[in-house]
Design an enzyme around this catalytic site. Structure first.
Site, mmCIF file in Angstrom:
data_model
loop_
_atom_site.group_PDB
_atom_site.id
_atom_site.type_symbol
_atom_site.label_atom_id
_atom_site.label_comp_id
_atom_site.label_asym_id
_atom_site.label_seq_id
_atom_site.Cartn_x
_atom_site.Cartn_y
_atom_site.Cartn_z
ATOM 1 N N GLY B 10 0.663 -0.741 0.617
ATOM 2 C CA GLY B 10 -0.143 -0.289 -0.491
ATOM 3 C C GLY B 10 0.665 1.339 -0.258
ATOM 4 O O GLY B 10 -0.131 2.457 0.280
ATOM 5 N N SER B 134 -4.134 -9.065 -13.883
ATOM 6 C CA SER B 134 -3.471 -8.338 -14.908
ATOM 7 C C SER B 134 -4.219 -9.344 -16.302
ATOM 8 O O SER B 134 -5.043 -10.049 -16.266
ATOM 9 C CB SER B 134 -1.796 -8.775 -15.182
ATOM 10 O OG SER B 134 -2.008 -8.303 -16.560
ATOM 11 N N TYR B 147 5.123 -13.273 -15.541
ATOM 12 C CA TYR B 147 4.306 -12.330 -14.899
ATOM 13 C C TYR B 147 2.972 -12.966 -15.050
ATOM 14 O O TYR B 147 1.935 -12.892 -14.584
ATOM 15 C CB TYR B 147 4.211 -11.184 -15.307
ATOM 16 C CG TYR B 147 3.809 -10.171 -14.854
ATOM 17 C CD1 TYR B 147 3.655 -9.698 -13.450
ATOM 18 C CD2 TYR B 147 2.446 -9.613 -15.541
ATOM 19 C CE1 TYR B 147 2.712 -8.719 -13.680
ATOM 20 C CE2 TYR B 147 1.488 -8.627 -15.692
ATOM 21 C CZ TYR B 147 1.520 -8.213 -13.894
ATOM 22 O OH TYR B 147 0.860 -7.156 -13.669
#
Lengths: 116, 239
Positions: B10, B134, B147
């Protein structure tokens, strides 16, 4: 010892938590015996066991299944109690205790399933 | 009663946007990241904010952080599994350690954080998990094979975990952002960003608040009957 819980305390706490889950499910007149099978006798599901482990971690501050014991080795109420006793006194565990035997059974089952 | 939101990573980017947004809604927010940023420093000492310097791959530290958060705020209502790293390199040229590091950071750390939070959520018989996936989990792109693998795995995890935890009133979803304006695209050439915008039906990259809005929606009561889904927020680039 990680905590001053006695062996008798651990058994009382584990039994109480199991009883609470069974009561939430609507069971009545629950009598828990050490050799009761968590699934076959008491009808606890995997998610019931997950809740039980979570509640016991919150109460006792330990999770024996993180490293010490494979949860697949736990079949009976006594197995579960032994796992928590082991978490508090790992040096006291002997190869002949019930949990070690349960762990051997689980390893044997896994080996058969994987052909190993 | 204020909700408690736990957001991994965060301190910057989408994570920081989510911290700001949830605090603006009156939520308690807990977050961890490897390093402290000026954004985090500005909130230190606030009663509704808890932050600790933790590497998400340190599973014992993360588990302790989750339990500390539950003790401090009384519960964990929402987990946003946000931490992720991306490197642009074709698989044959990647160092094995970099492959392992990406899987550990993007996938293993997310699974174990969800495990720790799910235990708290089981005790309170409610909760919501939002995994940040994603568009690379949905469409193949050169240079992001590892990824993509981690994000596609996260989507599979989302669906199966939703099945596991649904009966206990815990929802699990993922948000799959397309390219959006954040630090992760800063290294791109302008021509590359123009090319992405041209291929996108809405003809631009997303603004970070548009990605955050999808997370806020899935974490809200408005999404109370949505679980096991991946919400794609990409301006239509995968349609």
């Amino acid at each position: 010892m990680l905590n001053p819980c006695s062996a008798a305390d651990i058994q009382t706490i584990v039994h109480a938590r199991i009883r609470a889950i069974l009561e939430d499910r609507g069971d009545e007149n629950i009598v828990i015996a050490g050799d009761d099978k968590l699934n076959a006798t008491l009808g606890l599901t995997s998610m019931d066991l997950a809740l039980l482990v979570s509640e016991l971690e919150a109460e006792l501050g330990v999770d024996p299944f993180a490293k010490l014991v494979s949860v697949t080795a736990v079949r009976s109420v006594d197995d579960l109690v032994a796992a928590y006793r082991l978490a508090f006194a790992p040096a006291a565990a002997t190869p002949d205790d019930g949990l070690a035997e349960a762990a051997r059974r689980a390893a044997s089952r896994r080996a058969r399933m994987t052909g190993g | 009663m204020s909700r408690t939101i736990l957001i991994s990573g965060g301190s910057r980017g989408l994570g920081a946007e989510l911290v700001t947004g949830f605090r603006a809604q009156g939520c308690n927010v807990a977050s961890f990241s490897r390093s402290k940023t000026a954004f985090i420093e500005a909130m230190e000492g606030s009663a509704d904010f808890h932050w600790q310097a933790i590497d998400g791959r340190d599973h014992e530290a993360v588990h302790g952080f989750v339990n500390d958060t539950a003790s401090r705020f009384g519960r964990v209502d929402v987990l946003v599994n946000n931490t992720g790293i991306a490197t642009d390199s074709v698989l044959p040229l990647m160092r094995p350690d970099d492959i392992i590091d990406m899987v550990d950071t993007n996938l293993t750390a997310a699974l174990l954080l969800a495990q720790s939070c799910s235990r708290v959520m089981l005790r309170q018989a409610s909760g919501c998990i939002v995994n940040i996936s994603s568009v690379n989990a949905i469409r193949g792109h050169e240079g992001v094979a590892v990824y993509s693998a981690t994000k596609a795995a996260l989507d599979g995890f989302t669906r199966s975990l939703a099945r596991e935890l649904g009966p206990r009133n815990i929802r699990v979803n993922s948000v799959a952002p397309g390219y959006f304006e954040t630090d992760m695209v800063k290294g791109m050439e302008p021509a590359q960003m123009d090319r992405i915008a041209r291929r996108t039906p809405l003809r631009r990259l997303a603004r970070i608040e548009e990605i955050a809005a999808a997370v806020h929606f899935l974490a809200s009561e408005q999404a109370s009957f949505i679980t096991g889904q991946t919400l794609v927020v990409d301006g239509g680039i995968t349609c």
